[in-house]
Design an enzyme around this catalytic site. Structure first.
Site, PDB file in Angstrom:
ATOM      1  N   TYR A  90      -7.811  -1.203   3.179  1.00 29.63           N
ATOM      2  CA  TYR A  90      -6.836  -1.520   2.126  1.00 29.63           C
ATOM      3  C   TYR A  90      -6.321  -2.941   2.306  1.00 29.63           C
ATOM      4  O   TYR A  90      -5.890  -3.328   3.391  1.00 29.63           O
ATOM      5  CB  TYR A  90      -5.681  -0.519   2.234  1.00 29.63           C
ATOM      6  CG  TYR A  90      -4.822  -0.343   0.994  1.00 29.63           C
ATOM      7  CD1 TYR A  90      -4.866  -1.223  -0.074  1.00 29.63           C
ATOM      8  CD2 TYR A  90      -3.944   0.728   0.901  1.00 29.63           C
ATOM      9  CE1 TYR A  90      -4.070  -1.037  -1.200  1.00 29.63           C
ATOM     10  CE2 TYR A  90      -3.146   0.937  -0.211  1.00 29.63           C
ATOM     11  CZ  TYR A  90      -3.213   0.042  -1.258  1.00 29.63           C
ATOM     12  OH  TYR A  90      -2.426   0.230  -2.362  1.00 29.63           O
ATOM     13  N   CYS A  91      -6.363  -3.735   1.235  1.00 32.09           N
ATOM     14  CA  CYS A  91      -5.743  -5.056   1.182  1.00 32.09           C
ATOM     15  C   CYS A  91      -6.202  -5.937   2.348  1.00 32.09           C
ATOM     16  O   CYS A  91      -7.384  -6.174   2.522  1.00 32.09           O
ATOM     17  CB  CYS A  91      -4.230  -4.895   1.139  1.00 32.09           C
ATOM     18  SG  CYS A  91      -3.332  -6.414   0.733  1.00 32.09           S
ATOM     19  N   LEU A  92      -5.273  -6.402   3.190  1.00 26.29           N
ATOM     20  CA  LEU A  92      -5.656  -7.260   4.313  1.00 26.29           C
ATOM     21  C   LEU A  92      -6.541  -6.533   5.311  1.00 26.29           C
ATOM     22  O   LEU A  92      -7.326  -7.165   6.023  1.00 26.29           O
ATOM     23  CB  LEU A  92      -4.406  -7.778   5.046  1.00 26.29           C
ATOM     24  CG  LEU A  92      -3.439  -8.629   4.232  1.00 26.29           C
ATOM     25  CD1 LEU A  92      -2.365  -9.199   5.138  1.00 26.29           C
ATOM     26  CD2 LEU A  92      -4.152  -9.742   3.509  1.00 26.29           C
TER      27      LEU A  92
END
Length: 606
Positions: free
Chosen positions: A332-334
């Protein structure tokens, strides 16, 4: 008792009023004393323009004044709109109706109270503000000759200024607050001041707006409740192995890599919207990394360490626990940025244990980072590095404040109105509990990330970064990849994530979900919301616009599309794997101790 008598508003309880005033006075006195002491210790010096805002606005004003004709034209347009508003308001005062000169956007919750429409005075205030806001933004946004960095700063901080001056943020011009003030004889404002002082106290002299009742939630009790065990731990992570709920499971285990700037349980908030619980029910053997909340002892942990002691260590542990040589990974994301880096690192080392990868709202190409780019330039990063050098980490609340500014009306001003003007306590909300559960970033790691990803955009350049001496090339990633982005994402804009998806060397399925960075991902099939877009072409078109033009919208959740994609690559089954029967020693129950470390709560006395 007559109807008139019953209609009278009740006077506040004198004892309650006295108690509230006493609390306010005591808190205010204490905070003022502490502020004076801090100022004396530091020496009173003018604040530096760390964000470069003053310079950007000076450049903007110089360019604006250089074209007096255009400025005069904008002023005449403003005068004309105000003349139209006076005419509209006069007609309303006389009982006639007409189309408004300016109307708020449908999604604008600031003007939801009916009095903004029904009462001609509040309607006039609202429209006057909207007219001014539109003209200010148009004038500032239309200035010619500004460099792109200055333009983005001016546009962003002009919007912050406009949002701050909304009439909904002031007691006398907000009909809901005005009614409450009259009804409670001003006690809402006194209670609101008490709430304000409490938030300053809890922020150690800095205002930290409370978004929810944090005492209403506890990890493992009513959030992060999916059963499992912690089966591995090092300096950076705890690895959670979730208890299966099916007789058979997919042969390939699933590793989830959350972002290190947030707690993992956004994917396990409640039973009805837990992606982790749902994946377990679909027959995945789910492992999740839970990042440590670092302090000064981990100041020298770098991006290399997050790759090796994070993702690679988790893959090693899963192999020991299950005996499997191939796993699926999702991030997820970073966490996705880190997973992409790890995949390229493993590809260079001929390590093929991650057989497929899924990226939720992940940037790998940072050339178009959206509004977050306003906060990242040489001056700001240098200033941030000085602060981190003193402490050894970036304080989690500082990063949280930055993200909140991207949606200030929803994540700042709505709570200012509720807590400080209405005098109410914030409503218990699990998503906001998670949002306020901020995490720190080690100094070395965060500096490397900002400079190499955002500033240099080095990750998409072959050999642009090195991990433990290994040159990273995303083009060497040949495993099947699934990218899910969301159309309203303000943190990882989908057109930017699309650019990164094109760099990978293997087959890529790109899917676009509805809604934003959180709601578009945490979107269970049972909710039947938002929908998602898919494009049947095997090769990604060069531009995101071309991809969307050829895409079709599907009802429901992208979760089912992802499940079909991941099982299409390997749907072999094995008997369910109980974490209690694995080769790794169980350390504690899920959700583990790492996730329970909150920065906004003092440790309990023994």
């Amino acid at each position: 008792m007559s109807t008139a008598e019953t209609a009278k508003p009740e006077l506040p309880d004198p004892q309650e009023v006295a108690k509230t005033y006493a609390e306010v006075a005591q808190r205010a006195s204490k905070l003022l004393h502490e502020h004076v002491k801090r100022q004396a210790a530091r020496g009173i010096t003018p604040p530096e323009d760390e964000l470069g805002i003053a310079q950007a606005f000076m450049d903007m004003m110089a360019k604006l004044l250089a074209n007096p004709y255009k400025l005069a034209q904008a002023q005449m347009n403003l005068v004309w709109d105000y003349f139209s508003l006076w005419q509209h308001s006069t007609m309303r005062f006389m009982g006639m109706s007409g189309a408004p000169v300016a109307a708020p956007a449908k999604e604008d919750k600031r003007f939801k109270d009916q009095e903004w429409q029904d009462h001609f005075l509040f309607d006039f205030i609202k429209q006057s503000y909207l007219i001014s806001a539109r003209h200010i933004h148009d004038v500032v946004g239309g200035v010619e000759g500004l460099d792109e960095i200055s333009r983005k700063k001016v546009n962003f901080f002009t919007r912050q200024y406009i949002d701050a001056l909304s009439p909904s943020n002031f007691a006398l011009t907000n009909p809901e607050v005005f009614r409450e003030t009259v009804k409670s004889h001003g006690q809402n404002l006194v209670k609101g001041l008490n709430n304000l002082l409490r938030d300053v106290e809890e922020g150690d002299g800095q205002l930290r707006v409370r978004m929810t009742d944090t005492s209403a939630f506890e990890c493992g009790k009513n959030v992060a409740t999916t059963p499992g065990k912690v089966v591995f731990q090092n300096d950076l992570i705890q690895l959670l192995h979730y208890t299966p709920t099916t007789t058979d499971v997919l042969k390939r285990p699933l590793l989830i890599v959350p972002p290190w700037i947030n707690k993992y349980y956004i994917l396990d908030l409640r039973e009805k919207n837990s992606l982790i619980k749902w994946a377990v029910e679909q027959g995945h053997t789910v492992f999740v990394m839970s990042w440590v909340n670092p302090d000064e002892k981990l100041a020298e942990k770098g991006f290399d360490d997050y790759v090796k002691e994070g993702v690679v260590a988790a893959v090693d542990a899963i192999e020991k626990q299950t005996g499997e040589k191939e796993i699926n990974a999702a991030a997820y994301c970073l966490g996705g940025t880190l997973l992409a880096t790890t995949l390229a690192y493993m590809a260079a080392k001929k390590d093929k244990r991650i057989a497929s990868a899924t990226f939720f709202t992940t940037l790998t190409d940072f050339s178009q980072p959206g509004e977050l780019g306003v906060f990242i330039d040489e001056g700001q990063v240098t200033s941030l590095e000085k602060k981190m050098a003193e402490r050894g980490y970036l304080e989690g609340s500082e990063m949280a404040n930055t993200f909140n500014l991207l949606r200030s009306n929803d994540l700042v001003w709505s709570f200012v109105v509720n807590n400080y003007l209405m005098g109410k306590d914030p409503f218990p909300f699990d998503l906001l509990y998670w949002n306020s559960d901020s995490t720190r970033m080690p100094a070395k790691m965060h500096s490397y990330y900002l400079r190499n990803m955002y500033m240099k955009n080095a990750l998409v350049q072959p050999g642009g970064i090195e991990i433990d001496g290994v040159k990273i090339d995303l083009g060497k990633i040949k495993v099947p990849c699934y990218f899910i982005s969301t159309i309203e994402d303000h943190i990882a804009p989908w057109k930017s994530t699309y650019l990164g998806a094109q760099v990978f060397g293997g087959p890529v399925r790109f899917v676009l979900g509805g809604s934003g960075h959180i709601a578009g991902i945490v979107n269970p099939p049972s909710a039947n919301k938002y929908g998602y877009w898919t494009n049947p072409t095997k090769a990604l078109p060069e531009s995101s616009e071309d991809w969307l033009a050829g895409a079709s919208q599907n009802p429901g959740s992208w979760w089912t599309d992802w499940q079909a994609w991941v099982t299409a690559h390997d749907d072999a089954k094995v008997p369910a794997r109980d974490p209690l029967k694995g080769t790794l020693k169980v350390l504690e129950d899920a959700p583990g101790s790492f996730v329970k470390a909150r920065l906004d709560k003092a440790p309990k006395a023994a």
